[in-house]
Write an enzyme that holds these catalytic residues in place. Structure first.
Site, PDB file in Angstrom:
ATOM      1  N   GLU A 113      10.290   1.783  10.178  1.00 37.41           N
ATOM      2  CA  GLU A 113      11.304   2.789   9.831  1.00 37.41           C
ATOM      3  C   GLU A 113      10.644   4.143   9.984  1.00 37.41           C
ATOM      4  O   GLU A 113       9.832   4.551   9.146  1.00 37.41           O
ATOM      5  CB  GLU A 113      11.758   2.581   8.382  1.00 37.41           C
ATOM      6  CG  GLU A 113      12.550   1.318   8.186  1.00 37.41           C
ATOM      7  CD  GLU A 113      13.889   1.339   8.903  1.00 37.41           C
ATOM      8  OE1 GLU A 113      14.509   2.407   9.014  1.00 37.41           O
ATOM      9  OE2 GLU A 113      14.312   0.261   9.365  1.00 37.41           O
ATOM     10  N   CYS A 119      13.859  11.386   6.056  1.00 40.64           N
ATOM     11  CA  CYS A 119      13.877  10.882   7.433  1.00 40.64           C
ATOM     12  C   CYS A 119      15.230  11.124   8.109  1.00 40.64           C
ATOM     13  O   CYS A 119      15.295  11.448   9.270  1.00 40.64           O
ATOM     14  CB  CYS A 119      13.536   9.407   7.443  1.00 40.64           C
ATOM     15  SG  CYS A 119      14.605   8.440   6.378  1.00 40.64           S
ATOM     16  N   GLU A 136      10.189  16.334  14.606  1.00 41.37           N
ATOM     17  CA  GLU A 136      10.533  16.262  13.188  1.00 41.37           C
ATOM     18  C   GLU A 136       9.616  17.221  12.430  1.00 41.37           C
ATOM     19  O   GLU A 136       8.396  17.136  12.534  1.00 41.37           O
ATOM     20  CB  GLU A 136      10.313  14.831  12.692  1.00 41.37           C
ATOM     21  CG  GLU A 136      10.710  14.652  11.251  1.00 41.37           C
ATOM     22  CD  GLU A 136      10.453  13.230  10.751  1.00 41.37           C
ATOM     23  OE1 GLU A 136       9.321  12.729  10.929  1.00 41.37           O
ATOM     24  OE2 GLU A 136      11.379  12.635  10.187  1.00 41.37           O
ATOM     25  N   LYS A 144       0.855  -1.183   0.000  1.00 42.36           N
ATOM     26  CA  LYS A 144       0.000   0.000   0.000  1.00 42.36           C
ATOM     27  C   LYS A 144       0.894   1.237   0.000  1.00 42.36           C
ATOM     28  O   LYS A 144       1.434   1.632   1.030  1.00 42.36           O
ATOM     29  CB  LYS A 144      -0.936   0.039   1.212  1.00 42.36           C
ATOM     30  CG  LYS A 144      -2.074   1.020   0.959  1.00 42.36           C
ATOM     31  CD  LYS A 144      -2.504   1.835   2.140  1.00 42.36           C
ATOM     32  CE  LYS A 144      -1.649   2.983   2.534  1.00 42.36           C
ATOM     33  NZ  LYS A 144      -1.601   4.147   1.631  1.00 42.36           N
TER      34      LYS A 144
HETATM   35  P1  NAD Z   1       2.631   8.537   7.329  1.00 41.36           P
HETATM   36  O1  NAD Z   1       2.921   7.759   8.568  1.00 41.36           O
HETATM   37  O2  NAD Z   1       1.598   9.580   7.378  1.00 41.36           O
HETATM   38  O3  NAD Z   1       2.199   7.559   6.141  1.00 41.36           O
HETATM   39  C1  NAD Z   1       3.014   6.477   5.730  1.00 41.36           C
HETATM   40  C2  NAD Z   1       2.126   5.391   5.137  1.00 41.36           C
HETATM   41  O4  NAD Z   1       1.297   4.861   6.166  1.00 41.36           O
HETATM   42  C3  NAD Z   1       1.181   5.896   4.048  1.00 41.36           C
HETATM   43  O5  NAD Z   1       1.089   4.913   3.026  1.00 41.36           O
HETATM   44  C4  NAD Z   1      -0.135   6.040   4.801  1.00 41.36           C
HETATM   45  O6  NAD Z   1      -1.257   5.948   3.970  1.00 41.36           O
HETATM   46  C5  NAD Z   1      -0.058   4.860   5.761  1.00 41.36           C
HETATM   47  N1  NAD Z   1      -0.877   4.978   6.977  1.00 41.36           N
HETATM   48  C6  NAD Z   1      -1.317   6.091   7.599  1.00 41.36           C
HETATM   49  N2  NAD Z   1      -2.038   5.774   8.689  1.00 41.36           N
HETATM   50  C7  NAD Z   1      -2.045   4.422   8.775  1.00 41.36           C
HETATM   51  C8  NAD Z   1      -2.611   3.491   9.693  1.00 41.36           C
HETATM   52  N3  NAD Z   1      -3.318   3.883  10.765  1.00 41.36           N
HETATM   53  N4  NAD Z   1      -2.418   2.178   9.483  1.00 41.36           N
HETATM   54  C9  NAD Z   1      -1.697   1.758   8.420  1.00 41.36           C
HETATM   55  N5  NAD Z   1      -1.142   2.586   7.509  1.00 41.36           N
HETATM   56  C10 NAD Z   1      -1.302   3.904   7.684  1.00 41.36           C
HETATM   57  O7  NAD Z   1       4.053   9.109   6.851  1.00 41.36           O
HETATM   58  P2  NAD Z   1       4.328  10.098   5.631  1.00 41.36           P
HETATM   59  O8  NAD Z   1       3.854  11.451   6.031  1.00 41.36           O
HETATM   60  O9  NAD Z   1       3.851   9.483   4.368  1.00 41.36           O
HETATM   61  O10 NAD Z   1       5.934  10.053   5.558  1.00 41.36           O
HETATM   62  C11 NAD Z   1       6.752  10.894   6.287  1.00 41.36           C
HETATM   63  C12 NAD Z   1       7.303  10.178   7.497  1.00 41.36           C
HETATM   64  O11 NAD Z   1       8.028   9.022   7.096  1.00 41.36           O
HETATM   65  C13 NAD Z   1       8.300  11.016   8.263  1.00 41.36           C
HETATM   66  O12 NAD Z   1       8.067  10.877   9.636  1.00 41.36           O
HETATM   67  C14 NAD Z   1       9.643  10.387   7.912  1.00 41.36           C
HETATM   68  O13 NAD Z   1      10.664  10.584   8.845  1.00 41.36           O
HETATM   69  C15 NAD Z   1       9.273   8.962   7.789  1.00 41.36           C
HETATM   70  N6  NAD Z   1      10.276   8.244   6.986  1.00 41.36           N
HETATM   71  C16 NAD Z   1      11.121   7.347   7.603  1.00 41.36           C
HETATM   72  C17 NAD Z   1      12.119   6.693   6.855  1.00 41.36           C
HETATM   73  C18 NAD Z   1      13.079   5.705   7.484  1.00 41.36           C
HETATM   74  O14 NAD Z   1      13.720   4.946   6.753  1.00 41.36           O
HETATM   75  N7  NAD Z   1      13.214   5.682   8.800  1.00 41.36           N
HETATM   76  C19 NAD Z   1      12.221   6.958   5.495  1.00 41.36           C
HETATM   77  C20 NAD Z   1      11.363   7.893   4.923  1.00 41.36           C
HETATM   78  C21 NAD Z   1      10.377   8.520   5.674  1.00 41.36           C
END
Ligand code: NAD
Length: 487
Positions: free
Chosen positions: A252, A286, A386, A176
């Site tokens: 992650e 990230c 962040e 997803k």
């Molecule tokens: P997000 O958590 O809002 O969304 C990530 C994914 O999770 C999306 O596909 C979203 O639709 C899904 N999602 C949202 N709520 C959910 C739920 N309740 N259950 C299951 N899935 C759900 O994150 P974002 O805004 O898309 O991305 C930014 C974040 O990602 C930042 O915090 C960044 O630091 C982190 N990030 C971490 C890494 C790493 O390797 N550690 C890499 C890139 C980004």
């Protein structure tokens, strides 16, 4: 130029509409033009995809045939390579990142696919002779169905890096991708569908909201592992939801990474290093080095040079190769970033930036001037949270001990860096920083073969490298009763 398409879900080897029949538009953050439409799926669609994956895992030879996995994944890398120009363009249009950053991400995908294709032929267990009448064989087995939930900031690589270790280990997958950037993610899936000989049902992809589609995947008893990359708060919600079905989790999450500069650092490298540590992908990274931790003896000089160099950079549409920094991804992200900047203006001192860019070229997009804020309290939200935008906070230290304390002074532990010419100090500080990656005299270098992940609230488990593949396996002990002939 990239054509605006409607992307379908990919289930059981077919492209299908969501059961709602509705779509969601993906827009270009530089001008809000539509770049593609994706399916607005619901729980029924994801449950169907999971069922299909479970059946394919049990009824096909995918999990036993490593040569097939290697050759098909190699084919995939070649197909992506053939389309890398179009993919980079679409990535810039869907996410906003500059075309140079987009090329780097797509090249990273090609490299990562090839790495895991090769690793699929190297999934070794071990054996043991624990007593004279016993032989133990420890087999690495795929787990079953791996669910991958990916974010929007690196929508190509972060999806691929979840999928490939799971596939290489012999699992079936359900993916997803983030909705905002699902057009580029689905374009990569369309290319994957062209690969011959991957059994139907091994790869399934459903687009839609995280709170319904993602949540249903996490709660499903037929999904054995969740590989999630995203926000820390979503990671907490996923951990809670997954607990009911006791499944493996790879999380992650976010970061607030320190970039520690000592007085003996080579400033001709440390200044650009500090700039690109926080500005790569407009700060939506990230591992971004969003806390600059500078020794007091060089503080004023460092900030003066930093400001001068940042003010030479050009912000604008990522498709124009002369621009250094693109927009942030959405109106919501823009609002969040501006809220933090406004707090920073009240609590600290703005060194440069501090505003949304306006005017003809910018009004329809989500552009923020690169911003540096100093003189904040260590407990300020700007220092602790962040932001995920082009915002750097500056912290000052006097001694090495203080530098380490400040570096470790948030709940996160994803990455960090130390800049110094003293090798002993570099090693000491690198070992004391609680983070999954620490760079010395550089920043943002990551490789498919080098494990990546977080300490503390930045996550659980590791992506990249062999560890990512091993996390998609279970180890099984098969024991043989062997009677030696000399008894
Ligand atoms: P997000 O958590 O809002 O969304 C990530 C994914 O999770 C999306 O596909 C979203 O639709 C899904 N999602 C949202 N709520 C959910 C739920 N309740 N259950 C299951 N899935 C759900 O994150 P974002 O805004 O898309 O991305 C930014 C974040 O990602 C930042 O915090 C960044 O630091 C982190 N990030 C971490 C890494 C790493 O390797 N550690 C890499 C890139 C980004």
């Amino acid at each position: 130029m990239v054509k605006v398409k409607t992307y379908l879900n990919y289930i059981n080897g077919e492209f299908v509409k969501s059961s709602s029949g509705k779509t969601i538009s993906c827009i270009n953050p530089a001008n809000q033009e539509v770049v593609g439409y994706v399916q607005q799926s619901n729980e029924n669609d994801i449950e169907n995809a999971i069922q299909v994956a479970d059946t394919a895992f049990h009824n096909t030879n995918w999990r036993y045939n490593s040569a097939l996995r290697c050759s098909t994944l190699m084919q995939y890398a070649n197909l992506v390579e053939n389309k890398k120009e179009e993919l980079a363009q679409l990535l810039t249009m869907n996410n906003g990142k500059t075309i140079g950053e987009a090329h780097a991400e797509i090249n990273g995908c090609i490299d990562g696919i090839r790495y895991y294709a090769g690793l699929s032929r190297n999934v070794f267990g071990k054996s043991v002779v624990p007593s004279e009448d016993s032989l133990g064989v420890l087999v690495r087995e795929p787990v079953g169905v791996v669910g991958i939930i990916s974010p929007w900031n690196w929508p190509a690589w972060l999806m691929i890096r979840g999928m490939l270790p799971a596939l290489a280990a012999g699992n079936a997958i359900v993916v997803k991708p983030a909705t905002l950037t699902a057009a580029i993610s689905m374009e990569l899936i369309e290319i994957l569908s062209e690969v011959k000989d991957i059994p139907k049902g091994i790869i399934n992809v459903v687009t839609g909201p995280g709170r319904s589609v993602g949540d249903a995947m996490v709660r499903s008893k037929h999904v054995d592992i969740i590989n999630f990359t995203g926000d820390e708060s979503t990671g907490v919600a996923i951990s809670e939801a997954a607990a009911k079905t006791i499944k493996k989790l790879s999380l992650e999450l976010g970061g607030k990474s320190p970039n520690v500069v000592f007085e003996d650092a080579d400033l001709s490298k440390a200044v650009p290093g500090a700039i690109w540590a926080f500005l790569f992908t407009s700060g939506q990274l990230c591992m971004a080095g969003t806390r600059l931790v500078v020794q007091d003896t060089i503080y004023d000089e460092f900030l003066r040079t930093l400001k001068e160099e940042i003010e030479k950079l050009k912000v604008g549409n990522g498709l124009d190769a002369s621009n250094h920094i693109g927009p942030v991804v959405s109106q919501t992200q823009l609002d969040t970033v501006m809220e933090y900047i406004n707090i920073g203006k009240k609590e600290g001192k703005v060194i440069t930036g501090g505003y949304r860019l306006t005017g003809k070229e910018f009004d329809n997009g989500f552009f923020v001037a690169p911003t540096v804020i100093a003189e904040l309290d260590d407990n300020s939200r700007l220092v602790q949270e962040e932001i995920f935008g082009p915002v750097l906070v500056v912290q000052k230290f006097h001694t090495e001990e203080e530098a380490i304390k400040i570096a470790n002074g948030t709940k996160f532990g994803l990455a960090g860096a130390v800049w110094t010419k003293d090798v002993n100090r570099a090693v000491r500080v690198a070992r004391e920083i609680k983070a999954g990656t620490v760079w010395v005299n550089t920043y943002n270098k990551f490789y498919t073969e080098a494990e990546f992940g977080g300490y503390k609230a930045s996550g659980i488990g590791r992506t990249h490298g062999e560890e990512a593949l091993l996390e998609c396996t279970e180890i099984k002990h098969i024991n043989f009763d062997i009677k030696p002939t000399y008894f």
